[in-house]
Design an enzyme around this catalytic site. Structure first.
Site, PDB file in Angstrom:
ATOM      1  N   ARG A 164       0.833  -1.213   0.000  1.00 59.47           N
ATOM      2  CA  ARG A 164       0.000   0.000   0.000  1.00 59.47           C
ATOM      3  C   ARG A 164       0.867   1.261   0.000  1.00 59.47           C
ATOM      4  NH1 ARG A 164      -4.646   0.456   4.437  1.00 59.47           N
ATOM      5  NH2 ARG A 164      -2.875   0.896   5.792  1.00 59.47           N
ATOM      6  N   LYS A 213      -2.823   6.563   1.505  1.00 58.53           N
ATOM      7  CA  LYS A 213      -2.740   6.964   2.913  1.00 58.53           C
ATOM      8  C   LYS A 213      -1.826   8.179   3.066  1.00 58.53           C
ATOM      9  CE  LYS A 213      -3.143   4.457   7.256  1.00 58.53           C
ATOM     10  NZ  LYS A 213      -4.502   4.932   7.513  1.00 58.53           N
ATOM     11  N   GLU A 268     -16.261   6.350   4.057  1.00 60.66           N
ATOM     12  CA  GLU A 268     -15.617   5.728   5.218  1.00 60.66           C
ATOM     13  C   GLU A 268     -15.700   6.664   6.405  1.00 60.66           C
ATOM     14  OE1 GLU A 268     -11.684   5.381   3.185  1.00 60.66           O
ATOM     15  OE2 GLU A 268     -10.899   6.205   5.026  1.00 60.66           O
TER      16      GLU A 268
END
Ligand code: COI
Length: 309
Positions: free
Chosen positions: A86, A188, A224
């Site tokens: 990620r 992220k 989210e």
């Protein structure tokens, strides 16, 4: 790993706050795109130019993963290679070089082993591992930084929400959005988290645990929560917002999908509307920090409420 000494902490009352530990890991990368082999150094402040890319233009990514102590004293990492992948994907979006998967996992292992005495006793929490990849080089005009730092620090943690494992209450946010199509919601990057602080503070001031964001186009589909993904359960079907660039591809999310499917649940990754949330049998959130947190209550500005417990 052999049985270690454990530090003397109030393990029963660990929340999700920083506890300074002994060591951190640091590696640097210049314009050639290769990270130095890295080293374990004492945990503490780092020196940065006031003109560092991360400070001026937010060129940075972070990761979060956990280490757990087994009853025999050994320590387990949860899917660290997924975090490495990620970070690599996010680094492409943020125009940064990334450590290789092997280097990332090796650095995580070194950091955890160096701080092994801070891994909580079995069942009392975990060691939260926070890898950072930041544009540490000085830059004035808007451009990728000329130097990058890959850093890992750790902290023992307990429950993320003050509710512990009890249900949390969320407010549905239809005014602020976390991410828009084409933006950086799917990686992220640090800016995704600073941008939710205002909505989160307002929600907390009103007594809510956190904020549930809706999609920026229709203001109707679930995205989210500030720090976690969301799942809606109806009968044997479990639905969660699809990964389409605005939702963080959570590793706990991925793991829950795999476990649910293996247990015979029908898992759907798709657009999930607010109406479906209000009509659900159960709702829960997933994330490294929050683990799996049931939602007990939600409310939005329209006054729609749903009490699940
Ligand atoms: C994590 O779950 O590791 C996260 O990155 C969420 C963070 C806001 C605590």
């Amino acid at each position: 790993m052999e049985t270690p000494d454990i530090v003397d902490l109030d393990w029963e009352n660990l929340g999700f706050g920083l506890v300074d530990t002994d060591f951190m890991y640091m590696a640097k990368c210049g314009t050639d795109g290769n990270f130095s082999s890295g080293e374990i150094v004492p945990f503490g402040p780092i020196a940065l130019s006031p003109s560092a890319g991360v400070l001026n233009y937010g060129q940075g990514l972070f990761e979060g993963l956990k280490a757990y102590r087994k009853t025999d004293g050994s320590v387990l990492l949860f899917r660290p290679e997924e975090n490495a992948i990620r970070m690599k994907n996010g680094s492409d979006r943020m125009c940064m070089p990334a450590p290789t998967v092997e280097q990332f996992v090796d650095a995580v292992k070194q950091t955890v082993l160096a701080n092994k005495r801070w891994v909580p006793p079995t069942g009392k929490g975990s060691l939260y591992i926070r890898p950072l990849l930041i544009g540490s080089g000085a830059i004035l005009g808007l451009a990728p930084a000329p130097e990058y730092t890959f850093l890992i620090y750790v902290s023992p943690v307990g429950n993320y929400f003050k509710e512990g494992l009890a249900p949390i209450n969320l407010i549905i946010e239809d005014n602020f959005h976390r991410a828009a199509p084409g933006g950086t919601g799917g990686v992220k990057t640090i800016g995704n988290y600073a941008s939710v602080l205002k909505a989160q503070r307002t929600a907390k001031d009103k007594g809510y645990s956190d904020v549930l964001y809706l999609d920026a186009v229709h203001n109707k589909y679930l995205e989210e929560v500030s720090s976690c993904n969301i799942f809606v359960v109806k009968g044997n079907a479990i639905s969660t917002p699809a990964i389409e660039g605005t939702i963080l591809p959570g590793i706990t999310r991925k793991s829950i999908i795999e476990v649910a499917e293996s247990k015979g649940y029908k898992v759907e990754e798709r657009h999930v509307s607010v109406d479906e949330l209000l009509d659900a049998d159960e709702v829960f959130c997933t994330g490294t920090a929050v683990v799996v947190s049931p939602m007990g209550h939600t409310e939005d500005r329209m006054g729609w409420t749903m009490q699940l417990n």
